[in-house]
Design an enzyme around this catalytic site. Structure first.
Site, mmCIF file in Angstrom:
data_model
loop_
_atom_site.group_PDB
_atom_site.id
_atom_site.type_symbol
_atom_site.label_atom_id
_atom_site.label_comp_id
_atom_site.label_asym_id
_atom_site.label_seq_id
_atom_site.Cartn_x
_atom_site.Cartn_y
_atom_site.Cartn_z
ATOM 1 N N ASP A 1 -3.902 0.850 -5.323
ATOM 2 C CA ASP A 1 -2.594 1.455 -5.595
ATOM 3 C C ASP A 1 -1.539 0.365 -5.753
ATOM 4 O OD1 ASP A 1 -0.893 4.160 -5.309
ATOM 5 O OD2 ASP A 1 0.194 2.521 -4.344
ATOM 6 N N HIS B 1 7.558 6.982 -9.823
ATOM 7 C CA HIS B 1 7.662 6.401 -8.484
ATOM 8 C C HIS B 1 8.578 7.223 -7.562
ATOM 9 C CE1 HIS B 1 6.994 2.229 -6.506
ATOM 10 N NE2 HIS B 1 7.130 3.133 -5.573
ATOM 11 N N LYS C 1 2.724 2.825 -11.218
ATOM 12 C CA LYS C 1 3.880 3.738 -11.180
ATOM 13 C C LYS C 1 4.999 3.214 -12.081
ATOM 14 C CE LYS C 1 2.709 4.180 -6.281
ATOM 15 N NZ LYS C 1 2.391 2.836 -5.758
HETATM 16 P P1 NDP Z 1 0.912 0.993 5.862
HETATM 17 O O1 NDP Z 1 1.170 2.216 6.646
HETATM 18 O O2 NDP Z 1 -0.318 0.917 5.018
HETATM 19 O O3 NDP Z 1 0.964 -0.221 6.891
HETATM 20 C C1 NDP Z 1 0.800 -1.563 6.488
HETATM 21 C C2 NDP Z 1 1.100 -2.429 7.704
HETATM 22 O O4 NDP Z 1 0.184 -2.105 8.754
HETATM 23 C C3 NDP Z 1 0.968 -3.900 7.451
HETATM 24 O O5 NDP Z 1 1.973 -4.543 8.202
HETATM 25 C C4 NDP Z 1 -0.425 -4.244 7.978
HETATM 26 O O6 NDP Z 1 -0.451 -5.569 8.457
HETATM 27 C C5 NDP Z 1 -0.559 -3.255 9.123
HETATM 28 N N1 NDP Z 1 -1.956 -2.816 9.310
HETATM 29 C C6 NDP Z 1 -2.837 -2.448 8.336
HETATM 30 N N2 NDP Z 1 -4.012 -2.112 8.859
HETATM 31 C C7 NDP Z 1 -3.899 -2.250 10.196
HETATM 32 C C8 NDP Z 1 -4.805 -2.074 11.278
HETATM 33 N N3 NDP Z 1 -6.049 -1.675 11.048
HETATM 34 N N4 NDP Z 1 -4.350 -2.310 12.538
HETATM 35 C C9 NDP Z 1 -3.074 -2.719 12.746
HETATM 36 N N5 NDP Z 1 -2.173 -2.913 11.779
HETATM 37 C C10 NDP Z 1 -2.585 -2.687 10.488
HETATM 38 O O7 NDP Z 1 2.236 0.721 5.000
HETATM 39 P P2 NDP Z 1 2.641 0.498 3.482
HETATM 40 O O8 NDP Z 1 4.083 0.754 3.426
HETATM 41 O O9 NDP Z 1 2.139 -0.764 2.926
HETATM 42 O O10 NDP Z 1 1.940 1.712 2.703
HETATM 43 C C11 NDP Z 1 0.659 1.637 2.121
HETATM 44 C C12 NDP Z 1 0.744 1.680 0.612
HETATM 45 O O11 NDP Z 1 1.437 2.848 0.171
HETATM 46 C C13 NDP Z 1 1.575 0.551 -0.009
HETATM 47 O O12 NDP Z 1 0.920 -0.687 0.030
HETATM 48 C C14 NDP Z 1 1.806 1.110 -1.377
HETATM 49 O O13 NDP Z 1 0.642 0.965 -2.188
HETATM 50 C C15 NDP Z 1 2.081 2.575 -1.072
HETATM 51 N N6 NDP Z 1 3.535 2.853 -0.934
HETATM 52 C C16 NDP Z 1 4.099 3.709 -1.839
HETATM 53 C C17 NDP Z 1 5.433 4.020 -1.779
HETATM 54 C C18 NDP Z 1 6.010 4.958 -2.772
HETATM 55 O O14 NDP Z 1 7.237 5.111 -2.814
HETATM 56 N N7 NDP Z 1 5.200 5.613 -3.592
HETATM 57 C C19 NDP Z 1 6.332 3.442 -0.747
HETATM 58 C C20 NDP Z 1 5.642 2.568 0.187
HETATM 59 C C21 NDP Z 1 4.292 2.319 0.093
HETATM 60 P P3 NDP Z 1 -1.191 -6.808 7.705
HETATM 61 O O15 NDP Z 1 -1.034 -6.620 6.232
HETATM 62 O O16 NDP Z 1 -0.458 -7.980 8.247
HETATM 63 O O17 NDP Z 1 -2.632 -6.763 8.133
#
Ligand code: NDP
Length: 276
Positions: A45, A108, A75
């Protein structure tokens, strides 16, 4: 680990777990996506906004995985809404991704102040009719925005990608989606790695099941029928976030997690957000 797929309303299958790359710099994206593909993810994504479509495309090209085994979403950003601008945005994204056909294209944000999401949707319908995208959907749409598309256009969105996690379980939107054959896709499924991962409700279930807190939350999404797209740049977490299919949550676990709802949002409110 084989990830189950869900059928969208046009019959196209989407892997229920994908890999999100928001806030991953383009220079690190190829490595992160390559790690995800090696771990077994087949769904990525991204978005024009993330400025890392080129990194996603590079990892896909290097992987040697057959194109029809991969599911790629991108998006169209607010500033590129409108019929012509959205079409141009799609073509530019495809160039960066290095793909001929996209699996899922999303608006988006509805950005209702701009008054352009219906025109944008008509561009999406044309790309869909031409076979450039296998499915079209939206993101951050509220019931009123979805209803307007249902009333004024022909193709029912395949998916609505919304902020959804235990603090914001979005029951009303999920019910609207179920009624109209729209899949629910959860963004920030882990509430962006925030405090909910340390909540005793989650950690106690995790301890009992021998799973991590993140796996418990992601399994909760799976049981609600959500598509999830957790993001991580940490290889062990990337792998862990896919290992969700050898356990399940009890009815008691699900109702305990339901008690975590606060209505808190990480992102802006879709009724008022229209940043370009
Ligand atoms: P997430 O809820 O996926 O959380 C990501 C965070 O959690 C990072 O800091 C990561 O750290 C940490 N993390 C991941 N896995 C673990 C684990 N197993 N244990 C502990 N911590 C963990 O947040 P996002 O906001 O990134 O959302 C996911 C995806 O959704 C985005 O990447 C994007 O593709 C989409 N999105 C879409 C939006 C929209 O408006 N359509 C808005 C926001 C997001 P680290 O990377 O340091 O491991």
């Amino acid at each position: 680990m084989t990830v189950p797929t869900l059928a969208m309303n046009n019959g196209v299958q989407i892997p229920q777990v994908g890999f999100g790359v928001f806030l991953v710099p383009d220079t690190e994206t190829e490595t992160a996506v390559s790690t995800a593909l090696e771990a077994g993810y087949r769904h990525i994504d991204t978005a024009k906004l993330y400025q890392n479509e080129a990194g996603v495309g590079a990892a896909i090209a290097k992987s040697g995985i057959a194109r029809d085994e991969l599911f790629v979403t991108t998006k169209v950003w607010n500033s590129e809404q409108g019929f012509d601008a959205a079409t141009a945005s799609f073509e530019a994204s495809m160039d960066r991704l290095g793909l001929e056909v996209l699996d899922l294209l999303l608006i988006h944000w509805p950005a209702p102040d701009l008054e352009r999401y219906v025109d944008t949707w008509r561009a999406f319908e044309k790309l869909y009719a031409e076979g450039r995208v296998r499915a079209i959907g939206v993101s951050n749409f509220q019931p009123a925005h979805l209803q307007r598309l249902l009333d004024e256009t022909s193709v029912v969105p395949a998916i609505n990608q919304i902020e959804l996690h235990p603090l914001l379980p979005q029951a009303e939107l999920r019910a609207f989606h179920a009624e109209h054959g729209i899949l629910t896709e959860a963004w920030s499924p882990l509430a962006r790695g925030g405090e909910v991962l340390a909540d005793p409700v989650i950690t106690q279930i995790a301890e009992r099941l021998g799973k991590s807190p993140a796996q418990v939350i992601l399994r909760w999404h799976i049981e609600l029928g959500n598509v999830v797209i957790p993001k991580s740049v940490t290889p062990s977490r990337i792998r862990e976030n896919l290992e969700l299919f050898d356990f399940s949550l009890s009815a008691e676990d699900l109702s305990a997690i339901a008690g975590l709802e606060t209505g808190e949002r990480i992102g802006p409110h879709p009724d008022t957000f229209s940043r370009g």
